[in-house]
Design an enzyme around this catalytic site. Structure first.
Site, PDB file in Angstrom:
ATOM      1  N   GLY A   6       0.868  -1.318  -0.034  1.00  0.00           N
ATOM      2  CA  GLY A   6       0.197   0.052  -0.164  1.00  0.00           C
ATOM      3  C   GLY A   6       0.781   1.283   0.253  1.00  0.00           C
ATOM      4  O   GLY A   6       0.354   2.409   0.631  1.00  0.00           O
TER       5      GLY A   6
ATOM      6  N   HIS B 106       0.390   1.275 -13.337  1.00  0.00           N
ATOM      7  CA  HIS B 106       1.261   0.088 -13.557  1.00  0.00           C
ATOM      8  C   HIS B 106       2.741   0.176 -13.939  1.00  0.00           C
ATOM      9  O   HIS B 106       2.974   1.442 -14.258  1.00  0.00           O
ATOM     10  CB  HIS B 106       0.791  -0.316 -14.915  1.00  0.00           C
ATOM     11  CG  HIS B 106       1.614  -1.524 -15.523  1.00  0.00           C
ATOM     12  ND1 HIS B 106       1.290  -3.093 -15.048  1.00  0.00           N
ATOM     13  CD2 HIS B 106       2.672  -1.852 -16.462  1.00  0.00           C
ATOM     14  CE1 HIS B 106       2.141  -3.759 -15.654  1.00  0.00           C
ATOM     15  NE2 HIS B 106       3.068  -3.093 -16.383  1.00  0.00           N
TER      16      HIS B 106
HETATM   17  C1  GAR Z   1       3.105  -1.014  -7.420  1.00  0.00           C
HETATM   18  O1  GAR Z   1       4.457  -1.059  -8.018  1.00  0.00           O
HETATM   19  C2  GAR Z   1       2.256  -0.995  -8.613  1.00  0.00           C
HETATM   20  O2  GAR Z   1       2.707  -0.334  -9.786  1.00  0.00           O
HETATM   21  C3  GAR Z   1       2.201  -2.561  -8.969  1.00  0.00           C
HETATM   22  O3  GAR Z   1       1.932  -3.168  -7.697  1.00  0.00           O
HETATM   23  C4  GAR Z   1       2.935  -2.405  -6.806  1.00  0.00           C
HETATM   24  C5  GAR Z   1       1.978  -2.310  -5.618  1.00  0.00           C
HETATM   25  O4  GAR Z   1       3.023  -1.502  -4.668  1.00  0.00           O
HETATM   26  N1  GAR Z   1       0.912  -3.037  -9.792  1.00  0.00           N
HETATM   27  C6  GAR Z   1       1.194  -3.918 -10.698  1.00  0.00           C
HETATM   28  O5  GAR Z   1       1.734  -4.528 -10.931  1.00  0.00           O
HETATM   29  C7  GAR Z   1      -0.311  -3.850 -11.509  1.00  0.00           C
HETATM   30  N2  GAR Z   1      -0.334  -4.735 -12.743  1.00  0.00           N
HETATM   31  P1  GAR Z   1       2.155  -0.861  -3.262  1.00  0.00           P
HETATM   32  O6  GAR Z   1       1.135  -1.892  -2.588  1.00  0.00           O
HETATM   33  O7  GAR Z   1       3.116  -0.555  -2.176  1.00  0.00           O
HETATM   34  O8  GAR Z   1       1.553   0.367  -3.717  1.00  0.00           O
END
Ligand code: GAR
Length: 197
Positions: free
Chosen positions: A12, A110
């Site tokens: 998050g 993304h």
């Molecule tokens: C982030 O890097 C986001 O861009 C990626 O998951 C991570 C979540 O991190 N999303 C994807 O890869 C979607 N295809 P977070 O929970 O620390 O925000």
């Protein structure tokens, strides 16, 4: 005031960037009404609770079928009367009925410059592993509207980030978050909340 729901699966940090941007005035005319996770252990749920925001866990595993889960997800979202749904590291496929009902009201972050390193199988660290394996010198992040395809909806914002020679996937992931994701995701929400897109 734009009523925003944030869907998460993990740590998050993007949710945190949104909450911080609302607190420090970089996002105006928007508030986060609910955070929904498919994963009970997601630290993102703690971040929501720490902020006094309802934190809801809906795990597909606890439903008798994927259809029932999809219905519950849509019911929950409908129940909060949301204007915008933000996928901030949400690793569950969005049901077609929800995409139809909330067309142009669901956005996703993304961690690459779409159309590179996106689509089926490209999520989280895998995106950065693929970027390093290909040897790209520039990567970045993209905010886009969600349509029926995988990472295929209209692009709202992109920001480039340089790859360094000694990068590991984790080092690159952190740089892409700091230099791109945590900037353009709040920026996109601010733009939508203020009628700029
Ligand atoms: C982030 O890097 C986001 O861009 C990626 O998951 C991570 C979540 O991190 N999303 C994807 O890869 C979607 N295809 P977070 O929970 O620390 O925000």
């Amino acid at each position: 005031m734009l009523r925003v729901g944030v869907l998460v699966s993990g740590g998050g940090t993007n949710l945190q960037a949104i909450l911080d941007a609302i607190d420090n005035g970089k996002i105006t005319n928007a508030q986060v009404e609910v955070v929904i996770s498919n994963n009970a252990g997601a630290y993102a749920l703690e971040r929501a609770k720490n902020h006094g925001i309802p934190a809801v866990c809906l795990s597909p595993k606890t439903f008798e079928s994927r259809d029932r889960f999809n219905e519950a997800l849509l019911d929950t979202i409908d129940g909060y009367g949301l204007d915008l749904i933000v996928l901030a590291g949400f690793l569950v496929t969005i049901p077609p009925a929800m995409i139809q009902k909330y067309r142009n009201r669901i956005i996703n972050i993304h961690p690459s410059l779409i159309p590179s390193f996106c689509g089926v199988g490209y999520y989280g660290l895998k995106v950065h592993e693929a970027a390093l394996a290909r040897g790209v010198k520039i990567t970045g992040a993209t905010v886009h509207f969600v349509d029926e395809g995988m990472d295929s909806g209209p692009i709202i914002l992109q920001k480039a980030v340089e790859v360094q020679p000694e990068d590991t996937p984790k080092v690159l992931q952190q740089r892409v978050m700091e230099q791109a994701e945590w900037i353009i995701l709040p920026q996109a929400i601010h733009m939508i909340a203020n009628g700029e897109i």
